[in-house]
Structures are given as C-alpha cells and as structure tokens.
Design an enzyme around this catalytic site. Structure first.
Site, short mmCIF file in Angstrom:
data_model
loop_
_atom_site.label_atom_id
_atom_site.label_comp_id
_atom_site.label_asym_id
_atom_site.label_seq_id
_atom_site.Cartn_x
_atom_site.Cartn_y
_atom_site.Cartn_z
CD GLU A 1 -3.92 -2.14 7.12
OE1 GLU A 1 -2.82 -2.75 6.59
OE2 GLU A 1 -4.29 -1.25 6.93
CG HIS B 1 -6.04 2.26 5.07
ND1 HIS B 1 -5.59 3.09 6.18
CD2 HIS B 1 -5.08 1.45 4.77
CE1 HIS B 1 -4.15 2.73 6.57
NE2 HIS B 1 -3.92 1.70 5.89
N GLY C 1 2.22 1.96 10.99
CA GLY C 1 3.18 3.17 10.78
C GLY C 1 3.80 3.56 11.96
CB SER D 1 4.72 -2.12 12.42
OG SER D 1 4.33 -0.75 12.47
CD GLU E 1 -3.14 5.72 6.59
OE1 GLU E 1 -3.00 5.76 5.39
OE2 GLU E 1 -2.06 5.14 7.53
CG ASN F 1 -1.74 1.14 1.46
OD1 ASN F 1 -1.80 2.15 0.62
ND2 ASN F 1 -2.44 1.43 2.56
CD1 TRP F 2 3.56 0.92 -3.01
CD2 TRP F 2 3.64 2.17 -4.88
NE1 TRP F 2 4.12 0.29 -3.84
CE2 TRP F 2 4.45 0.86 -5.00
CE3 TRP F 2 3.49 2.96 -6.00
CZ2 TRP F 2 5.01 0.48 -6.18
CZ3 TRP F 2 4.18 2.82 -7.19
CH2 TRP F 2 4.56 1.59 -7.26
CE LYS F 3 -0.15 3.24 4.79
NZ LYS F 3 -0.13 3.58 6.11
P1 PGA Z 1 2.34 0.21 7.60
O1 PGA Z 1 1.22 0.27 7.21
O2 PGA Z 1 2.99 -1.16 7.11
O3 PGA Z 1 3.35 1.14 7.44
O4 PGA Z 1 2.25 -0.04 9.17
C1 PGA Z 1 0.21 -0.86 6.88
C2 PGA Z 1 -1.08 -0.02 6.16
O5 PGA Z 1 -1.57 1.10 6.45
O6 PGA Z 1 -1.59 -0.81 5.10
#
Ligand code: PGA
Length: 676
Positions: free
Chosen positions: A592, A520, A598, A638, A522, A435-437
C-alpha cells in the site's frame, strides 16, 4: 535482533553452505559405501553387537543384513535431503540424532577398542579409532549448527519434486544395496580384489618402517602404584607390577596381513595354494550357514575342473563336524582346507563364493548366485572380470544415480514452470479484503455484513472483511455459512495480562476471525508501531492460528527519491523474514503506497506490478521460488471497481486491500467482480 540471527549473520550464507555440503557429502558417501558392501556392514554391526555381548542378535545374519540396508538407506537419503533442502526439519533432527549416536559410539570405540576400524565408510576409507572419534566430534558439531539454523536452508527444488526425488533416492539405494548383497560388491575396496597378487600383497619390504611403541612400567611402593618410563625408572625400593606398551606410530602394514591355509591336520599349505596354477577355491566361512541352493551348480563346476585338469578346493573356517556334514550332504569330492573366518569373509562376500587364483593372483570372483556355468565352447578361465579402478567404478555408480536424478529434477521443474507460467494467476489464492478502519457503529457494521452476504455469492476470489474489534463476534455470526471470511484490523503485541485497552491475538481468534491486518501505515504512523513491535504481533497472531495481512509501502518522498524497493524490503526484513518458510505460508502481503491511501491517487497498474514483482523476488531470495510463487500479494490504495480490473490483470497482483470502497456493499462487490 535475536541472538540466533546475529550468530547466523556471523556464520554467513557461505558458512552455512559449507556445513550443509560437508554433512551431505559425509552422509551421502557413508550411505553409498555401505550399500556397495552391505554384507561387510552387516559383519561390522555384528562385531559391535558382539562387543556388547548381544550374541544372539549378532548371529542373526538376516537381521544384520536388514539393519545394514536400513542404515545405508537412512544415511544416503539424509545426505540427499541435506544437500537439496528436502524435508529440512526432519533432516535436521535425523542428522542430529544420527550424529549424536555416532559420536557416542566413536567415543566407546576410542576408549574400549572393540573393533579395529569403525566401518563408517565400509572398506573404502578405513579410519583408526582416534580418527573415528575426531570425525564423530566434528560431525556432531556440524550437525548441531545445522540443526540450529535448519530453517535457513534453502530448498534447491520446487515443492512438487520433493516426493519424487525422495522416492527415487530410496528406491535407488535400496535396490543397489540388495543387488550388492545378492551378487558381489560392484566396487571392491578389499585386499583380495580382482587383479591383486596375494603373495606380493603379503610381502614386507626390507626397509619397511617398524611400528613405534612407548613402554611404561607400573611399580608400587607402600601400596601405591605409579607409572615410570625407562628414563625415570626408580630404585629397587619399588616393586614391579606390570609393563604396558602403547602403539605410538603404526609401522608399514602389508595389504594382506593374515592369509594362511592349512589342511585339517594343521599342515601349512599357504605357499602351495599361492603358487598353484588355475586353482578354483570354493570359499565358505561357515558351511553350516552356507546357501545350499547351488550345490548342483558347484558340483558341475567341480566336474568341469577335473575334466580340464584344473585344481578345485574349498576353504572354510567350519568345525570338523560341519565339514563332514557338508561332504556328506553335497557329495563334495574335493579337498577342504582351513583358513581364518574373517579372511574368508573378506575374500568373497558370499557364502559360499568362488574365487579363481592363478599363482596367487585373484583372477575372478563369483557369488553363489552368479556362478560361471561351463559351456562347450567357452573356458571358464577366459571369463575375464572387470579390473577397472575402484574410482571409475564408483564414478559409474554415482552417475547412475545422478543422471536420472537430474532428469527427474529437470522434468518436474519444467512442468512446474509451464504450470506457473500458464496458471500463475490461478495458483495463488486471490483475495479481496475490506479494511473498514474506524468506521461504522455496531449496528451499521452488522447491517453492512448482512448486505454483503446477500450480494457476494460464489465469488471468484477469497473475500475477507476486516472490522473493528467490537464488530467481530457479531459479524462472525452474520457471515456464518457465507463465502466471506473475517479479520481484525490489529492485535496486541502481548499475549495477555495487564494491558488496559488492548485486544490479544487469542481474543481475536476466539471471535471466529481468521485474519488480522498488521503493519498498516496508519498504525505505524499514528501509533508508533515499530518493526520490532510488529514482529511480536506477527508471531502472536500466527501462534494463535490467525493469517496475517501484512502491510508495507513507501511515503511520497520515498517514492520520489526512488527508494520504494529499499523501503518495502526493509519493512519485510524487519518484521516477517525471520519466520520459517512454513510460518510464512500464513502471511499475505499488502503493498500500500502511503501516498495512494485514501487520497484518490492510485499507483498505475505498471507501477504496482513492478514493485509487486520486486517484493516476490525478495521472498524468493529468502524462502525460495516455490514459496514466493505461492504468496498472495495484494494492492491497496484507492482501489475501486473502476481500476481494479486493470490492477488485478497484472501477474503479480493477487487482489486488493480496500479501505473506503469496502464500506458500501455495491462498491465492494464491484471490486470482487473484477476477478470474473
Ligand atoms: P483506501 O485504503 O482504499 O481507502 O485507499 C486502503 C487501506 O488503507 O487499506
């Protein structure tokens, strides 16, 4: 919440089960009863066709029998499908179509009275035409409800056993029907069953209840007709037109109503036939349609009877011409008497068939395919036939189906459980998704994709990279022909139109992407994506052929309050548990925990496994174990090359959704390699 799901909640699981059980029992039994006596059903179909003036079709005995066998098969198998939850969509359609057909037919029967009973359950349960109509309406109502909520029907079997259970059920009912047609019905629900004394069955007790009729009189005056009863019969200015009698209540009806025998000159022989000792009757409703392959055997029995001093006669409803032809063709040297065609067809379901009467009591019946052959040391009279009750016979037949069925289900489920236990981790698709965000410009993204195609060769899992929208088309070109698949990080909750800045699921699909991340944390947190919005997005994504990586997870506070199970279940229920099982197969879940995204904090492998197993159990609750076992559940938060092997070793963790570590090819490759 949609209206239909609100309605379903009102109906409840119990209500749904009641509908399912009622429908399956009705179809199962009506298929079984018809298969017990397929010839009886074929006569009934012919009766219906005659009432529609389709005489040629009704006359075609083979066609009628074939139709009868098909009907038994469809009804019986439909009953099994509904009960066990096999081919649910097909079953709901079939159930609705059949119930509509039956309801229309029962309305016709109710209004026009073309047959005396509908024949829905063969001769086992005889309904009046009003009862048939009420049954038709009731069945159609249930079928409509079942059709509406067909996707709420849980399958009681694992996917692997559906075909074998279907095949077994079809073979069972078809062979059973064929045997019943070739020999005689294994359970006799008719008045002339073995053990019945026809004389007694014809008796009407002195105190028997008489039928009640309501009389009405139609009279006319000044060209207008009006109906009157005895109580309000009008004066003589009215002219009598006609009287009508309507049956209000049936009186006592003897078991046998219409048995009578006469010779060809019309002399009544009923009493003689019913008081005769050891009387063998060759029963043929119509000699011109009789199976003539057994004439030698019949003649042998005739000779045997004559040598032993037993009476032998034939009963038929054939014309004089057909009787003469039969006598000439077979050399029949026994008396031939006349009886009613329907009575003869009811007495023995074989043309010709043989019946042994002892002073009016039915001692035995044989199909022409199973005639008793005289042997030196055994008297045919001593060949006793099964006079066990119909209920026990029926139970025996049902057990002949149910016991092997349970065995098949047990073996296939056992095999599946073994396979699941052994290959649990092999069966479901394993995925490592990046997931490049909101990272990398177009050039950087294309470069990363190129690098990944070079390092990711023959991975042991599915590899997906989910990129910002603007990268999709270019990255799709770069990864073409490689093992890497493409996904977007979001899509709109609208199909198309004036939504400035939005990108629809269809647009995502048109770039060559196969996946989309939805839900997600976010997006839920920063862009206020609610479960309702996500539900729309999921529907649109699936409708456009995208697979959905659906994210769920709890906050730190929720974890500390031990509410994580509750939270993930509600997130799933709010956006994806409305899907059908078929649609749900295109959902990948990504668990998640928000506190791990993160942050460098990872859930321990045990913590992750515990909640993954819980998530799978909720899927099983909604869609059944088979779907749950096939659902890929990823861990995200993470996840790195260093902790991936431990996480992926857990039976319910099927890969990862990787944020930070997916932005560098070697890091991402390290995680993919954890599947080695
Ligand atoms: P992360 O993110 O691996 O940087 O914790 C995972 C995600 O948000 O899909």
């Amino acid at each position: 919440m949609k209206k239909s799901s609100k309605d379903y909640q009102r109906l409840g699981k119990g209500g749904h089960w009641m509908i399912r059980l009622s429908l399956s029992v009705v179809f199962f039994l009506s298929g079984l009863f018809k298969a017990i006596d397929p010839k009886g059903t074929s006569y009934k179909i012919a009766e219906y066709l005659t009432s529609f003036h389709c005489y040629q079709l009704a006359d075609n005995e083979m066609l009628m029998l074939g139709t009868s066998l098909c009907l038994c098969l469809v009804e019986f198998v439909l009953g099994v499908y509904i009960l066990l939850g096999i081919r649910r969509r097909l079953a709901s359609w079939l159930c609705l179509i059949l119930s509509t057909g039956f309801a229309l037919l029962s309305l016709y029967v109710w209004i026009f009275n073309p047959v005396s009973d509908c024949g829905c359950f063969g001769d086992a349960v005889v309904l009046t035409n009003t009862q048939t109509f009420l049954k038709g309406v009731f069945l159609l109502t249930l079928a409509g409800m079942y059709f509406r909520y067909w996707n709420k029907t849980e399958s009681l079997l694992s996917d692997g056993s559906h075909w074998i259970v279907s095949l077994f059920s079809m073979c069972f009912i078809f062979l059973f029907g064929m045997l019943s047609a070739f020999y005689l019905p294994m359970v006799d629900f008719r008045p002339y069953k073995v053990g019945v004394n026809i004389l007694q069955a014809m008796e009407i007790p002195h105190d028997a209840e008489a039928p009640v009729y309501e009389s009405s009189f139609i009279l006319s005056k000044d060209g207008k007709e009006k109906r009157f009863s005895l109580e309000n019969y009008p004066d003589s200015t009215w002219t009598f037109v006609r009287a009508e009698n309507k049956l209000i209540k049936r009186g006592y009806e003897p078991l046998v109503k219409d048995f009578s025998v006469s010779d060809t000159l019309g002399n009544d022989l009923t009493d003689r036939i019913l008081t005769e000792k050891n009387l063998f009757l060759l029963v043929s409703s119509d000699f011109s349609h009789a199976d003539d392959a057994h004439i030698d055997e019949i003649n042998e029995i005739v000779d045997y009877c004559h040598s032993k001093g037993y009476e032998f006669a034939a009963l038929t409803a054939s014309s004089g011409e057909d009787i003469s032809k039969w006598q000439k063709y077979t050399g029949a040297n026994y008396p031939i008497y006349i009886s009613d065609e329907v009575v003869l067809k009811t007495m023995v379901r074989s043309n010709p068939g043989l019946m042994l009467l002892e002073k009016g009591t039915v001692m035995a019946k044989w199909s022409c395919n199973n005639l008793p052959m005289p042997e030196e040391d055994t008297d045919i009279l001593s060949l006793h036939q099964d006079t066990r009750t119909s209920f026990l016979q029926l139970l025996k037949i049902i057990l002949c189906y149910v016991i092997p069925l349970l065995f098949i289900i047990f073996v296939t489920n056992l095999q599946r459980t073994n396979k699941t236990n052994l290959n649990n981790s092999k069966m479901r698709k394993k995925i490592v998704a990046g997931n490049w965000k909101m990272n990398k410009n177009l050039q950087e993204g294309v470069a990363l994709a190129k690098e990944l195609t070079e390092v990711v060769k023959n991975p042991n899992c599915g590899v997906v990279i989910c990129t910002p929208f603007i990268h999709l088309a270019s990255v799709a070109e770069v990864i073409k022909g490689s093992a890497i698949e493409l996904g977007a990080e979001n899509c709109a909750d609208k199909a198309s139109g004036a939504y400035t800045g939005e990108v629809s699921a269809e647009m995502v699909k048109s770039t060559g992407a196969q996946y989309v991340i939805l839900g997600h944390s976010e997006r839920r947190q920063y862009y206020n994506e609610t479960p309702e919005i996500l539900k729309e997005k999921v529907q649109l994504a699936l409708a456009n052929g995208l697979k959905v990586i659906f994210c769920i997870g709890e906050t730190l506070e929720e974890r500390e309050a031990n509410k994580q199970n509750e939270v993930v279940k509600a997130e799933l229920a709010g956006s994806v548990y409305n899907l059908t099982a078929e649609e749900f197969k295109n959902i990948v879940i990504a668990y998640e925990p928000i506190w791990a995204i993160g942050t460098g904090k990872t859930a321990t492998a045990e913590q992750a496994e515990e909640i993954h197993a819980y998530i799978r159990s909720t899927i099983a609750e909604v869609y059944g174990q088979a779907v749950a076992d096939d659902t890929t559940i990823l861990y995200g938060g993470s996840c790195k090359a260093s902790n991936a092997p431990e996480l992926f070793a857990k039976p319910d963790i099927d890969g990862g959704l990787i944020g930070g570590a997916s932005l560098k090819a070697p890091d991402f490759k390290g995680i993919i390699d954890a599947w080695k």
